[in-house]
Design an enzyme around this catalytic site. Sequence first.
Site, PDB file in Angstrom:
ATOM      1  N   CYS A 105      -6.570 -37.709 -17.683  1.00  0.00           N
ATOM      2  CA  CYS A 105      -7.730 -38.363 -18.297  1.00  0.00           C
ATOM      3  C   CYS A 105      -7.318 -39.584 -19.115  1.00  0.00           C
ATOM      4  CB  CYS A 105      -8.504 -37.335 -19.120  1.00  0.00           C
ATOM      5  SG  CYS A 105     -10.201 -37.813 -19.472  1.00  0.00           S
ATOM      6  N   HIS A 106      -7.570 -39.600 -20.413  1.00  0.00           N
ATOM      7  CA  HIS A 106      -7.212 -40.724 -21.273  1.00  0.00           C
ATOM      8  C   HIS A 106      -5.736 -40.695 -21.692  1.00  0.00           C
ATOM      9  CE1 HIS A 106     -11.523 -41.379 -21.555  1.00  0.00           C
ATOM     10  NE2 HIS A 106     -11.269 -42.529 -22.156  1.00  0.00           N
ATOM     11  N   GLY A 107      -4.992 -39.698 -21.253  1.00  0.00           N
ATOM     12  CA  GLY A 107      -3.562 -39.626 -21.564  1.00  0.00           C
ATOM     13  C   GLY A 107      -2.812 -40.861 -21.079  1.00  0.00           C
ATOM     14  N   GLY A 108      -3.355 -41.528 -20.073  1.00  0.00           N
ATOM     15  CA  GLY A 108      -2.740 -42.737 -19.553  1.00  0.00           C
ATOM     16  C   GLY A 108      -2.591 -43.831 -20.594  1.00  0.00           C
TER      17      GLY A 108
END
Length: 173
Positions: A105-108
């Site tokens: 998810c937003h871990g990128g």
Amino acid sequence: MKLQGKTIATLVAEGVEDLEYYVPMMRLQEEGAKVLTAGLNTKPVTGKNGLVITPDATIESLKASELYALIIPGGWAPDKLRRYEVVKNLVHELDAANKVIGVICHGGLVAISAGIIKKGQRATGSLGIKDDLVNAGAAWMDESAFRERNQVWGRVVADIPDFCRELVMALAE
């Protein structure tokens, strides 16, 4: 018990996506891994959906050489975590050592700030960070989960089963 005796850290901060934290953690524990929850400090954090998570360790206390892998769940936490050198350094060290890094998810956002996105590599996550990943040089893929080099990428909460499957396969090699 494919991961017996392996230590894997998961990064958390306020607003972490609860399911992207808990489900992979439990799946890795099923395979025998010791999963450490690491935060900026050891004070409890509240996940995006209200669950309280108490870190086992500080991110600063982690040593890349002692970790088998790292998981970066999404939610709002990655935008907070990416601001700290200790986080970026740990992620960069693990990537340089070719250790598995699970990013969902937003871990990128943390992967981008740590400088581990290689030009043209495949990456995915929430549509909310598509432009960020592309601007960092990634080739955006609208796929639920896949492995690219030593990184395992997952798109969103609905894709957690695929993410966990790819993650366990990468870690068991």
